[in-house]
Design a protein around this motif. Structure first.
Motif, mmCIF file in Angstrom:
data_model
loop_
_atom_site.group_PDB
_atom_site.id
_atom_site.type_symbol
_atom_site.label_atom_id
_atom_site.label_comp_id
_atom_site.label_asym_id
_atom_site.label_seq_id
_atom_site.Cartn_x
_atom_site.Cartn_y
_atom_site.Cartn_z
ATOM 1 N N LYS A 1 -0.068 -1.167 0.002
ATOM 2 C CA LYS A 1 -0.208 -0.071 0.070
ATOM 3 C C LYS A 1 0.877 1.384 -0.251
ATOM 4 N N LEU A 2 1.818 1.178 0.933
ATOM 5 C CA LEU A 2 2.410 2.627 0.869
ATOM 6 C C LEU A 2 3.894 3.060 0.085
ATOM 7 N N LEU A 3 4.102 2.352 -0.736
ATOM 8 C CA LEU A 3 4.862 2.576 -1.336
ATOM 9 C C LEU A 3 3.842 3.391 -2.915
ATOM 10 N N PHE A 4 3.042 2.410 -3.254
ATOM 11 C CA PHE A 4 2.251 3.217 -4.041
ATOM 12 C C PHE A 4 1.611 5.253 -3.635
ATOM 13 N N GLU A 5 1.354 4.793 -2.673
ATOM 14 C CA GLU A 5 1.125 6.166 -1.885
ATOM 15 C C GLU A 5 1.934 7.617 -1.916
ATOM 16 N N ILE A 6 3.635 7.127 -0.924
ATOM 17 C CA ILE A 6 4.301 7.525 -1.554
ATOM 18 C C ILE A 6 4.325 7.983 -2.415
ATOM 19 N N GLN A 7 4.059 6.970 -3.067
ATOM 20 C CA GLN A 7 4.794 8.107 -4.610
ATOM 21 C C GLN A 7 3.718 9.436 -5.119
ATOM 22 N N GLU A 8 2.351 8.944 -4.805
ATOM 23 C CA GLU A 8 1.190 10.006 -4.900
ATOM 24 C C GLU A 8 1.325 11.078 -4.597
ATOM 25 N N CYS A 9 1.560 11.054 -3.319
ATOM 26 C CA CYS A 9 2.667 12.194 -2.559
ATOM 27 C C CYS A 9 3.688 12.780 -2.747
ATOM 28 N N ILE A 10 4.608 12.637 -3.263
ATOM 29 C CA ILE A 10 5.480 13.160 -4.232
ATOM 30 C C ILE A 10 5.270 14.197 -4.823
ATOM 31 N N TYR A 11 4.217 12.966 -5.564
ATOM 32 C CA TYR A 11 4.531 13.407 -7.344
ATOM 33 C C TYR A 11 3.416 15.596 -6.799
ATOM 34 N N LYS A 12 2.036 15.391 -5.895
ATOM 35 C CA LYS A 12 1.507 16.436 -5.280
ATOM 36 C C LYS A 12 2.287 17.760 -5.197
ATOM 37 N N THR A 13 3.666 16.622 -4.668
ATOM 38 C CA THR A 13 4.431 17.909 -3.759
ATOM 39 C C THR A 13 5.545 18.288 -4.367
ATOM 40 N N LEU A 14 6.105 17.564 -5.537
ATOM 41 C CA LEU A 14 6.909 18.148 -6.367
ATOM 42 C C LEU A 14 6.494 19.355 -7.165
ATOM 43 N N SER A 15 5.326 19.721 -7.935
ATOM 44 C CA SER A 15 4.319 19.661 -8.925
ATOM 45 C C SER A 15 4.658 20.960 -7.885
ATOM 46 N N ALA B 1 -0.210 12.305 9.261
ATOM 47 C CA ALA B 1 -0.909 12.343 9.804
ATOM 48 C C ALA B 1 -2.223 11.983 8.957
ATOM 49 N N LYS B 2 -1.623 11.472 7.781
ATOM 50 C CA LYS B 2 -3.325 11.275 7.114
ATOM 51 C C LYS B 2 -3.044 9.832 6.815
ATOM 52 N N GLY B 3 -2.450 8.624 7.013
ATOM 53 C CA GLY B 3 -2.052 7.268 7.511
ATOM 54 C C GLY B 3 -2.593 7.527 8.686
ATOM 55 N N LEU B 4 -2.002 8.263 9.787
ATOM 56 C CA LEU B 4 -2.229 7.752 10.829
ATOM 57 C C LEU B 4 -3.605 7.838 11.792
ATOM 58 N N ILE B 5 -4.152 9.017 11.463
ATOM 59 C CA ILE B 5 -5.227 9.730 11.967
ATOM 60 C C ILE B 5 -5.988 9.986 11.409
ATOM 61 N N GLY B 6 -5.716 10.436 9.633
ATOM 62 C CA GLY B 6 -6.891 10.722 9.138
ATOM 63 C C GLY B 6 -6.888 12.018 8.984
ATOM 64 N N TYR B 7 -6.061 12.751 8.978
ATOM 65 C CA TYR B 7 -5.245 14.144 8.571
ATOM 66 C C TYR B 7 -5.905 14.708 7.592
ATOM 67 N N ASP B 8 -6.059 15.547 7.426
ATOM 68 C CA ASP B 8 -6.923 16.214 5.850
ATOM 69 C C ASP B 8 -6.136 17.797 5.633
#
Length: 415
Positions: A84-98, A121-128
């Motif tokens: 799970k996390l490998l894909f989610e990490i990639q999505e986060c990084i693409y969004k951040t670098l953009s 925080a998103k994965g641990l406590i659902g923080y948005d």
């Protein structure tokens, strides 16, 4: 060390402390967790993470640690990274670098802190962060300013301000926990995250009081970003100063793209494991970064070794960076040389390289940290260009710090 040797006693802030820069002794101590020694923190840390009721006295720290470690491994461990996390990490990084590429420049330490904290925080406590009424990133940034100060809780001091921010975060987490508990049966949106699992367990684990969970979650969130953001910032500085390393690192990641049928496909676990030079760069950055000033243990019983006896009740401070900068183990130790890791003996490394601690206390996020760094630099080097604008002076206070910051301009590659 020059005056007293690798193992000596001293007094730090009025406390009797044994300082160890000896690899054999350090390795022995981390194996004695729960037997001869137990975890110990500086007063500043202790007061920030303390809870009412002193549940550790009644339940036992080892039982609490075992529970928390199992819970965190379920989230940050290898299997969840693969699934799970490998894909989610990639999505986060693409969004951040953009987002970074749309700015004139970015102060990397602060920006990576926000990225890592928001993701954790998103994965641990659902923080948005886009919906939240309070900015966790900014609050934790202010908390870190007082984390290594003398714990004088007097209005006007840095520590006082740190405590106020900490209390605000804990109260926020306590409120989130109450909401989660109230909707546990009906709301499946956050099923499986850290707070969801703890909420389920609160009825059967007596030590999981509302106050304890709020403080524990506060600490877990801090651990998701503090040392990793410093290490990533240092990596930028070192790569900018060593173009030959950057060139080989870039070549490795471009070669991975060429082997894919679709260059825009997500990184696979097999690709991550194949990044040999990337792992060498990460190891070398961790070795030079030394983000932990020391590992602290309290002697539960008298500890005898090498002709010395450390009395029960004394504090033991293991100093990993003395091992990491030992010229007998690492030739030219202050030189940034990732290639050295090709020839280092694995047994020597196991006893002299402790960036994530050791023994049963080794950080559960060790592999997560490596995956995040490797993934970040894969996307950065294949999709973006970056240039250091200013800053980069390295200091310690005693945590790794970067003077006026490391300011970098990012831009997306057009071909």
């Amino acid at each position: 060390m020059q005056r007293h040797g690798p193992l000596f006693r001293t007094s730090v802030m009025g406390k009797q402390v044994v300082i160890s820069t000896d690899a054999e002794f350090n390795n022995y101590i981390v194996q004695q967790e729960g037997k001869l020694v137990e975890l110990w923190y500086l007063d500043t840390f202790t007061r920030l993470f303390e809870q009412d009721g002193d549940c550790e006295t009644h339940i036992g720290f080892s039982a609490i640690h075992k529970y928390l470690r199992t819970l965190l491994l379920n989230h940050f461990g290898t299997q969840n990274l693969k699934d799970k996390l490998l894909f989610e990490i990639q999505e986060c990084i693409y969004k951040t670098l953009s987002a970074w590429s749309s700015k004139g420049s970015v102060e990397v330490r602060h920006a990576t802190t926000i990225m890592l904290l928001n993701f954790g925080a998103k994965g641990l406590i659902g923080y948005d962060p886009e919906k939240a009424t309070e900015d966790l990133g900014e609050k934790y940034t202010r908390i870190m300013e007082g984390l290594m100060t003398i714990p004088l809780n007097i209005p006007g001091t840095t520590y006082y301000k740190c405590r106020k921010e900490q209390e605000s975060v804990v109260n926020m987490l306590r409120g989130m926990l109450k909401e989660r508990r109230a909707s546990l049966a009906s709301d499946q949106t956050h099923e499986g995250d850290f707070l969801y699992e703890i909420s389920k367990d609160m009825d059967k684990e007596k030590f999981l009081t509302e106050d304890f969970v709020a403080h524990m979650t506060f600490g877990v969130l801090l651990a998701t970003f503090e040392t990793l953001s410093a290490t990533m910032t240092l990596a930028f500085k070192l790569l900018a100063d060593h173009p030959s390393v950057l060139e080989e690192l870039t070549a490795e990641h471009e070669a991975i793209l060429k082997k894919r049928e679709n260059s825009n496909s997500p990184i696979t676990w097999e690709e991550y494991k194949s990044m040999a030079f990337t792992h060498q760069v990460i190891n070398e950055t961790l070795r030079l970064g030394n983000t932990l000033p020391g590992l602290l243990r309290l002697a539960k019983k008298d500890v005898s070794m090498k002709g010395f006896t450390i009395p029960a009740g004394w504090t033991i401070m293991l100093v990993p960076y003395a091992l990491h900068l030992n010229p007998n183990t690492f030739k030219d130790p202050i030189e940034f040389n990732p290639w050295r890791w090709k020839d280092l003996d694995s047994l020597v490394v196991s006893k002299n390289f402790m960036p994530f601690g050791g023994g049963t206390r080794q950080c559960v996020g060790a592999e997560y940290s490596r995956v995040f760094m490797a993934t970040f630099f894969h996307i950065l080097l294949t999709k973006y260009r970056w240039t250091m604008i200013k800053g980069g002076e390295i200091a310690r206070n005693p945590l790794l710090a970067f003077g006026k910051g490391v300011h970098i301009k990012f831009s997306e590659k057009t071909n």
